[in-house]
Enzyme design. Sequence first.
Site, PDB file in Angstrom:
ATOM      1  N   SER A  77      -1.623  -0.406   4.616  1.00 46.66           N
ATOM      2  CA  SER A  77      -0.864  -0.967   3.505  1.00 46.66           C
ATOM      3  C   SER A  77       0.511  -0.319   3.467  1.00 46.66           C
ATOM      4  O   SER A  77       0.642   0.889   3.653  1.00 46.66           O
ATOM      5  CB  SER A  77      -1.603  -0.723   2.189  1.00 46.66           C
ATOM      6  OG  SER A  77      -0.944  -1.375   1.125  1.00 46.66           O
ATOM      7  N   HIS A  89      10.471   0.463  -1.045  1.00 49.25           N
ATOM      8  CA  HIS A  89      11.399   0.326  -2.174  1.00 49.25           C
ATOM      9  C   HIS A  89      12.776   0.843  -1.744  1.00 49.25           C
ATOM     10  O   HIS A  89      13.015   2.056  -1.731  1.00 49.25           O
ATOM     11  CB  HIS A  89      10.900   1.127  -3.383  1.00 49.25           C
ATOM     12  CG  HIS A  89       9.666   0.577  -4.011  1.00 49.25           C
ATOM     13  ND1 HIS A  89       9.648  -0.620  -4.698  1.00 49.25           N
ATOM     14  CD2 HIS A  89       8.397   1.060  -4.054  1.00 49.25           C
ATOM     15  CE1 HIS A  89       8.420  -0.849  -5.149  1.00 49.25           C
ATOM     16  NE2 HIS A  89       7.640   0.144  -4.770  1.00 49.25           N
ATOM     17  N   HIS A 119       6.335  -5.679   0.861  1.00 53.24           N
ATOM     18  CA  HIS A 119       4.950  -5.198   0.916  1.00 53.24           C
ATOM     19  C   HIS A 119       4.246  -5.912   2.063  1.00 53.24           C
ATOM     20  O   HIS A 119       4.468  -7.103   2.296  1.00 53.24           O
ATOM     21  CB  HIS A 119       4.246  -5.520  -0.401  1.00 53.24           C
ATOM     22  CG  HIS A 119       2.754  -5.545  -0.311  1.00 53.24           C
ATOM     23  ND1 HIS A 119       2.029  -6.726  -0.260  1.00 53.24           N
ATOM     24  CD2 HIS A 119       1.843  -4.540  -0.248  1.00 53.24           C
ATOM     25  CE1 HIS A 119       0.740  -6.437  -0.179  1.00 53.24           C
ATOM     26  NE2 HIS A 119       0.603  -5.132  -0.172  1.00 53.24           N
ATOM     27  N   ASN A 133       0.253  -5.812   4.319  1.00 53.08           N
ATOM     28  CA  ASN A 133      -1.099  -5.269   4.332  1.00 53.08           C
ATOM     29  C   ASN A 133      -1.927  -6.027   5.362  1.00 53.08           C
ATOM     30  O   ASN A 133      -1.814  -7.241   5.481  1.00 53.08           O
ATOM     31  CB  ASN A 133      -1.718  -5.418   2.933  1.00 53.08           C
ATOM     32  CG  ASN A 133      -3.185  -5.069   2.901  1.00 53.08           C
ATOM     33  OD1 ASN A 133      -4.045  -5.947   2.941  1.00 53.08           O
ATOM     34  ND2 ASN A 133      -3.477  -3.792   2.837  1.00 53.08           N
ATOM     35  N   ARG A 156      -6.140  -5.805   6.685  1.00 52.13           N
ATOM     36  CA  ARG A 156      -7.371  -5.104   6.323  1.00 52.13           C
ATOM     37  C   ARG A 156      -8.594  -5.793   6.944  1.00 52.13           C
ATOM     38  O   ARG A 156      -8.564  -6.978   7.280  1.00 52.13           O
ATOM     39  CB  ARG A 156      -7.522  -5.036   4.809  1.00 52.13           C
ATOM     40  CG  ARG A 156      -7.528  -6.384   4.133  1.00 52.13           C
ATOM     41  CD  ARG A 156      -7.441  -6.283   2.613  1.00 52.13           C
ATOM     42  NE  ARG A 156      -7.404  -7.616   2.007  1.00 52.13           N
ATOM     43  CZ  ARG A 156      -6.304  -8.321   1.820  1.00 52.13           C
ATOM     44  NH1 ARG A 156      -5.136  -7.834   2.189  1.00 52.13           N
ATOM     45  NH2 ARG A 156      -6.353  -9.519   1.272  1.00 52.13           N
ATOM     46  N   GLY A 167     -13.391   4.819  -5.742  1.00 51.43           N
ATOM     47  CA  GLY A 167     -13.192   6.258  -5.595  1.00 51.43           C
ATOM     48  C   GLY A 167     -12.241   6.627  -4.485  1.00 51.43           C
ATOM     49  O   GLY A 167     -12.369   7.703  -3.881  1.00 51.43           O
TER      50      GLY A 167
END
Length: 302
Positions: free
Chosen positions: A94, A98, A108, A110, A112, A260
């Site tokens: 990811s 900025h 952005h 990403n 996955r 988590g």
Amino acid sequence: MNTPNINQIKSFFLSLQDEICQQLEQIDGKEKFTEQCWQREEGGGGRSRIMKEGTIFEQAGANFSHVSGDMLPLSATAHRPELVGRHYQAMGVSLVIHPLNPYIPTSHANVRFFIAEKEGEAPVWWFGGGFDLTPYYGFKEDAIHWHTTARNICRPYGEDVYPKYKEWCDNYFYIKHRNEARGIGGLFYDDLNTPDFEHCFNFTQDIGKGFLSAYLPIVEKRKEILWGERERQFQLYRRGRYVEFNLVWDRGTLFGLQSGGRTESILMSMPPLARWEHDYHPEPESAEAALYTDFLPAKNWI
């Protein structure tokens, strides 16, 4: 071939993170990424890289994570009850950039991969990813370049792929409580597992490798434009929208926090500075107003 090769995917994701960081360091010319490796008690870990206070990039983060566990968070099973009770692995890269200059858009990207396994049953797996652009001051030629590059990446996989994933991106990066888009979109896909593993993995590799060819020419074109306090204040105000989307609507942020993951890495997407202003409206006919009228409403740029 329809059996996912997890080591092959991981190797690509790690090399992609390396390549993106090297190219961003090269164009910034001042700062380097610092790396933190982390482990997760429930299983897995990652390596987080961040660049701060560069010449061009006020903050840029590039994360790799590979986490596993025996119980999926609610954000993952709410729409997929068949995943309850399966061991899972989630892996990805990811990236959030900025820039300092308000004339350079935030961006952005990403890519996955997710797999959930249960003894005696076929694994459930899919790829997802994409990239999107968030300008503060819009330029039509930049939007056309961005979407043309996206279309060209998709074209070998079918003429219907770009329009489908562009529309998905427009819908996904929409700030519902503001009734406005986060930016000018790009590509967004998820749940990709057909026709086979090789096809899906190749497409995901092309998305990851194609991102910088969409973004860096825009950075080069806009990095010398002079800017002042007015532009900076508008940039910070619009960054507030970025924060709102990521904390309220983004599924990846919710998944990371609920599973988590490392909070510092998950919230790396936050800009270093942002601001809010009650009931702000740009001056009519201004460059700031043009963002709302000419760029944020979804449209076919090419």
